[in-house]
Scaffold this motif. Sequence first.
Motif, PDB file in Angstrom:
ATOM      1  N   TYR A   1       0.842  -1.194   0.000  1.00  0.00           N
ATOM      2  CA  TYR A   1       0.000   0.000   0.000  1.00  0.00           C
ATOM      3  C   TYR A   1       0.878   1.245   0.000  1.00  0.00           C
ATOM      4  CZ  TYR A   1       1.088   0.430   4.980  1.00  0.00           C
ATOM      5  OH  TYR A   1       1.748   0.569   6.169  1.00  0.00           O
TER       6      TYR A   1
ATOM      7  N   ASP B   1       1.557   4.801   1.915  1.00  0.00           N
ATOM      8  CA  ASP B   1       1.271   5.494   3.173  1.00  0.00           C
ATOM      9  C   ASP B   1       0.851   6.935   2.886  1.00  0.00           C
ATOM     10  OD1 ASP B   1       3.638   6.953   2.723  1.00  0.00           O
ATOM     11  OD2 ASP B   1       4.793   5.798   4.183  1.00  0.00           O
TER      12      ASP B   1
ATOM     13  N   ILE C   1      -4.719   0.364   8.026  1.00  0.00           N
ATOM     14  CA  ILE C   1      -4.442   0.608   6.602  1.00  0.00           C
ATOM     15  C   ILE C   1      -5.760   0.980   5.939  1.00  0.00           C
ATOM     16  CG2 ILE C   1      -3.593  -0.343   4.429  1.00  0.00           C
ATOM     17  CD1 ILE C   1      -1.995  -2.393   6.108  1.00  0.00           C
TER      18      ILE C   1
END
Length: 87
Positions: A30, A32, A64
């Motif tokens: 992912y 940030d 997340i």
Amino acid sequence: MSNGYQPVSCATEALLARMVSSGEIAEIFYRDEAGQVQQVHDVIRDLFVRAGESFLLMERRQLIRLDHIFSINGQPLGQPLKNSGVA
């Protein structure tokens, strides 16, 4: 990173819900909040919505945001999800 939340597909949410139930370790890539690519290997403990945004809570207490995820268990999001084998 853009702060405007972009909803994820129902297929992605369904896969993540199955992964919560399975208790298996997931590999997630992912971006940030600074836009840097991050990788996590951990068990997904919860999938929830807060203030109109969907999040994963990982076993190590990391949050997340779903629209920041671009790969789950080696499969890029935005493509049809294959059966992960998670029952």
